[in-house]
Design an enzyme around this catalytic site. Structure first.
Site, PDB file in Angstrom:
ATOM      1  N   ASP A   1      10.327 -49.410  21.699  1.00  0.00           N
ATOM      2  CA  ASP A   1      10.691 -48.258  20.868  1.00  0.00           C
ATOM      3  C   ASP A   1       9.487 -47.312  20.778  1.00  0.00           C
ATOM      4  OD1 ASP A   1       9.248 -50.126  19.350  1.00  0.00           O
ATOM      5  OD2 ASP A   1      10.111 -49.467  17.462  1.00  0.00           O
TER       6      ASP A   1
ATOM      7  N   HIS B   1      13.396 -55.063  27.243  1.00  0.00           N
ATOM      8  CA  HIS B   1      13.965 -53.951  26.485  1.00  0.00           C
ATOM      9  C   HIS B   1      12.907 -52.858  26.317  1.00  0.00           C
ATOM     10  CE1 HIS B   1      16.533 -52.092  23.415  1.00  0.00           C
ATOM     11  NE2 HIS B   1      15.436 -51.899  22.709  1.00  0.00           N
TER      12      HIS B   1
ATOM     13  N   ASP C   1      17.217 -62.199  30.522  1.00  0.00           N
ATOM     14  CA  ASP C   1      16.387 -61.107  31.043  1.00  0.00           C
ATOM     15  C   ASP C   1      17.230 -59.863  31.284  1.00  0.00           C
ATOM     16  OD1 ASP C   1      14.271 -59.661  32.028  1.00  0.00           O
ATOM     17  OD2 ASP C   1      14.496 -60.422  34.072  1.00  0.00           O
TER      18      ASP C   1
HETATM   19  O1  9MR Z   1       8.607 -59.141  16.306  1.00  0.00           O
HETATM   20  C1  9MR Z   1       9.281 -58.722  15.130  1.00  0.00           C
HETATM   21  C2  9MR Z   1       9.995 -59.880  14.512  1.00  0.00           C
HETATM   22  O2  9MR Z   1       9.082 -60.881  14.130  1.00  0.00           O
HETATM   23  C3  9MR Z   1      10.791 -59.383  13.315  1.00  0.00           C
HETATM   24  O3  9MR Z   1      11.558 -60.430  12.798  1.00  0.00           O
HETATM   25  C4  9MR Z   1      11.692 -58.217  13.730  1.00  0.00           C
HETATM   26  C5  9MR Z   1      12.413 -57.589  12.554  1.00  0.00           C
HETATM   27  O4  9MR Z   1      11.516 -56.880  11.731  1.00  0.00           O
HETATM   28  O5  9MR Z   1      10.940 -57.200  14.334  1.00  0.00           O
HETATM   29  C6  9MR Z   1      10.231 -57.594  15.474  1.00  0.00           C
HETATM   30  O6  9MR Z   1       9.480 -56.534  15.896  1.00  0.00           O
HETATM   31  C7  9MR Z   1      10.129 -55.426  16.449  1.00  0.00           C
HETATM   32  C8  9MR Z   1       9.879 -54.236  15.536  1.00  0.00           C
HETATM   33  O7  9MR Z   1      10.538 -54.409  14.324  1.00  0.00           O
HETATM   34  C9  9MR Z   1      10.229 -52.917  16.185  1.00  0.00           C
HETATM   35  N1  9MR Z   1       9.605 -52.781  17.467  1.00  0.00           N
HETATM   36  C10 9MR Z   1       9.934 -53.868  18.382  1.00  0.00           C
HETATM   37  C11 9MR Z   1       9.495 -55.190  17.802  1.00  0.00           C
HETATM   38  C12 9MR Z   1       9.750 -56.353  18.765  1.00  0.00           C
HETATM   39  O8  9MR Z   1      11.093 -56.633  18.931  1.00  0.00           O
END
Ligand code: 9MR
Length: 747
Positions: free
Chosen positions: A343, A670, A718
């Site tokens: 993102d 992703h 994947d």
């Molecule tokens: O890695 C993060 C995970 O531990 C959390 O449970 C989740 C929800 O907050 O978010 C993951 O991190 C994501 C982040 O929120 C947004 N950017 C991508 C991150 C990796 O998926």
């Protein structure tokens, strides 16, 4: 088109027949068509089109002229609203589509027709002139009567003609049974073992007695042989397995294979070179994550791109970013930093642990017997700053540190000295979307104690590491760290809102005692001041057993403080006990690894693999590696090295979780801009990018449609749509960089 509709009905009828053959008690909901008029026999109603799209009937299809020059896929679209979706229900989404000229991309979605326009399922196939039929199965994560089936066609430079037919969304279908291709049953580290290191593999077999194995060189000659060790049922995969130890073989070689039970493993080397390469690749990952800077094609062939988020249209940030409504009445220049993941968000909390782990990779190289700081030195990472006489790893991390400093609330404002939790888009954007093409409004989110302490910890750590290279910068970071510390003490429980997850992740955390401990530890190690030593020594975290099965990550930061107190020289009273506590944690991870037939230092409670499990395996290995740095005992060195086998393919899926490493490797992570799977003109993630890995909670609809009921290691796919199992992020790659650097140092 009527003819195709008949085919579809035939399939449906067959399926219905199959369902009626199911034994009593396994009742399935009836398949129900949710789309109205998907066949376009006499009209295009009730389908809508955006005002820039002319859509009409053509030969029993809906055809539309799509304008060129729009920014986003959704800027030119046709769709149907008022679709009812039922949570947990499986749907089969099907359509035929064509596009002329060749090569335009369609984004087909099932989502919400109203704000926040969530997408529950999406695919982005490339259209052909002759047309193709597409079918997908997914499970709805929500109940809604405001669903939408949308065909988004914008974002291209040139106009084209799009046609579609036989659009169908069938509810009540049985969930698809997905069978991953796991290749040969002999599971090895598909990249490389070290000549003098441990060499282990896993065989999946129903056999209960030991079996012979053979190690073969590139020309097929047997160079070693032995017997497998039956290990019984492995809970992490649900498989019956044996283990193989071929550590007695210590010669360097390329393209070896291991043969057992009639199966030949994927090829691998016995050679340290790959780890030296991985040390660099895993760190080079960060330059292409930079925000606010053009990525130079000459430095990263295939990855050059314009700067993102510098207020050049359609970007609207990040030079003067306002807060969310009602949160503050100033704007901040928060340009720079690294994009968090796939993102375009930038989060102080996750930026903090990533910064720490990279700085600690460098700091370890200064203080340990095997550390080689020159391997992280100037000119190693091909950065714009290479050649400035500063170690490249410090140049890279400074890009993030400068951003973290900008997130601090300025003097004179309410909550001055605290750090805003995050800055990201107002709404979630779709894929693919280059950083410079993001049209969303950017917003600062409220300051939090956890973000403030992430800033305090990393800025304090930076102060001691950058001092030899830039005294002014070191003084600036230390001052910011002190200010942040004081602000956190004044606001010790201002937590992020767990529901603030629109347009970006929440990074929610309602306990800051670990962050206080970590920040105090870094401030102490840099200044030696009593205030910080007292906080460390009085914190309940200091003596708590913090090295549990999930180890450490952005939310559990106590280990960051503990490891640095153990590894960075200081006069802390009782430092020896701190070092012993790391060894104790490592003993536990080593015991887990030894008991695990896949040789991994990770066995989460109830076999529930966490989000980003690949990096948790690596972070547990970091603790084992640190025990080696503390004690010099080879069992820790070997355990840490062995942990890499899992990441490189000795696992139930027989795949390496690092892009470009190993014959079968994750490469569709992703991402909005490494979106090759959606747009062939875009690249895959760069070599050395770690995938999140198995996640038992499979939060995304794509994973839910494929992996329902998955066991531990199998909860991974994947695919670019699987953001909960297959994203990449700055914190995960930091764990990879730290372990790659450790292993490379053992050669
Ligand atoms: O890695 C993060 C995970 O531990 C959390 O449970 C989740 C929800 O907050 O978010 C993951 O991190 C994501 C982040 O929120 C947004 N950017 C991508 C991150 C990796 O998926």
């Amino acid at each position: 088109m009527k003819r195709r509709r008949t085919t579809l009905l035939t399939v449906t009828a067959l399926l219905a027949a199959a369902l009626t053959a199911l034994p009593a008690g396994s009742a399935q909901a009836e398949e129900v068509e949710q789309v109205k008029n998907g066949t376009f026999d006499t009209t295009t109603a009730p389908w809508w089109a955006t005002s820039n799209v002319t859509a009409g009937l053509s030969d029993g299809r809906l055809c539309a002229d799509i304008p060129g020059g729009t920014a986003n896929r959704w800027d030119a679209a046709v769709g149907q609203n008022d679709i009812t979706l039922v949570k947990g229900e499986s749907y089969r989404f099907g359509f035929t589509a064509s596009g002329a000229p060749e090569g335009n991309v369609l984004r087909a979605i099932v989502g919400l027709s109203v704000a926040p326009y969530d997408t529950y399922f999406e695919v982005s196939p490339q259209l052909s002139v002759s047309g193709n039929a597409y079918t997908y199965t997914f499970t709805s994560p929500v109940d809604t009567t405001q669903g939408q089936v949308g065909f988004q066609l914008g974002g291209g430079a040139d106009p084209f003609r799009f046609c579609m037919d036989d659009v169908s969304l069938l509810g009540g279908v049985p969930p698809e049974v997905y069978e991953p291709d796991t290749g040969p049953r002999v599971r090895v580290n598909q990249v490389a073992y070290l000549p003098a290191g441990p060499k282990n593999a896993t065989l999946v077999t129903d056999a209960t007695e030991k079996l012979p194995w053979q190690l073969k060189n590139a020309s097929g000659a047997v160079v070693a042989h032995g017997q497998t060790v039956p290990r019984g049922l492995d809970a992490s995969s649900g498989q019956n397995v044996h283990s193989i130890d071929f550590g007695a073989y210590r010669k360097r070689a390329k393209d070896l294979t291991l043969v057992a039970d009639g199966e030949t493993s994927r090829p691998f080397d016995i050679d340290p070179a790959a780890y030296e390469q991985l040390r660099l690749d895993s760190l080079k990952y960060y330059y292409t994550q930079r925000s606010g800077l053009e990525i130079r094609e000459d430095l990263r062939p295939g990855y050059g791109r314009p700067a993102g988020h510098l207020n050049v249209a359609p970007n609207r940030g990040d030079k003067d970013v306002p807060c969310q409504p009602g949160v503050c009445d100033y704007t901040l220049d928060v340009t720079g930093g690294w994009y968090d993941a796939g993102d375009h968000g930038k989060y102080v909390v996750n930026g903090g642990i990533s910064t720490w782990e990279l700085l600690s990779t460098y700091e370890r190289s200064l203080h340990t017997r095997t550390g080689q700081s020159d391997k992280l030195g100037d000119g190693t990472l091909d950065l714009p700053e290479s050649g400035n006489k500063v170690p490249d790893v410090l140049d890279e991390v400074r890009w993030e540190l400068e951003f973290l400093l900008k997130m601090q609330v300025p003097d004179g404002q309410p909550l001055a000295g605290m750090a805003h939790h995050k800055i990201h888009d107002e709404q979630w954007t779709g894929l693919p979307l280059m950083p410079d093409a993001d049209p969303q409004k950017r917003e600062l989110h409220p300051p939090t104690t956890t973000a403030t302490l992430n800033l305090a910890a990393t800025a304090a750590q930076a102060a001691r590491l950058y001092k030899p290279y830039d005294r002014a910068f070191a003084a600036k970071t230390l001052a910011a760290a002190r200010t942040a510390w004081a602000a956190a003490l004044a606001h010790p429980d201002t937590y992020p809102d767990p529901n603030d997850g629109i347009g970006g992740g929440t990074y929610a955390d309602d306990n800051a005692t670990d962050e206080f401990y970590w920040a105090a530890a870094e401030l102490y190690l840099t200044t030696g001041e009593k205030e910080f030593a007292d906080h460390v020594l009085n914190s309940p975290v200091h003596t708590a057993d913090i090295l549990g099965s999930l180890g450490f990550d952005w939310a559990r930061t106590a280990a960051a403080g503990r490891l640095d107190l153990a590894l960075v020289p200081s006069k802390l009273p009782g430092r020896d006990k701190v070092r012993q506590s790391v060894i104790k944690g490592a003993d536990r991870y080593l015991a887990t690894l030894k008991a695990h037939p896949y040789g991994m230092p990770y066995a989460p409670d109830k076999n529930l693999y966490d989000w980003g499990s690949s990096h948790q395996v690596l972070n547990n290995a970091v603790v084992i590696a640190s025990a080696y740095d503390i004690s010099g005992a080879s069992k820790y060195r070997d355990g840490a090295i062995q942990s890499m086998d899992y990441v490189f393919g000795r696992n139930a899926l027989n795949m390496s979780y690092v892009t470009g490493y190993g014959e079968a490797n994750a490469h569709n992570q992703h991402s909005r801009w490494y979106a090759h799977q959606l747009d062939p003109d875009l690249p895959n993630p760069p070599r050395g990018t770690l995938a999140g890995g198995p996640n038992s909670s499979i939060q995304d609809p794509y994973a839910q449609s494929k992996l329902q009921g998955c066991v531990g290691q199998f909860c991974y796919i994947d695919d670019i749509q699987s953001w909960s199992t297959n994203e990449h992020t700055i914190n995960w790659n930091a764990a990879l960089a730290r372990m790659a650097s450790f292993v490379a140092d053992q050669t």
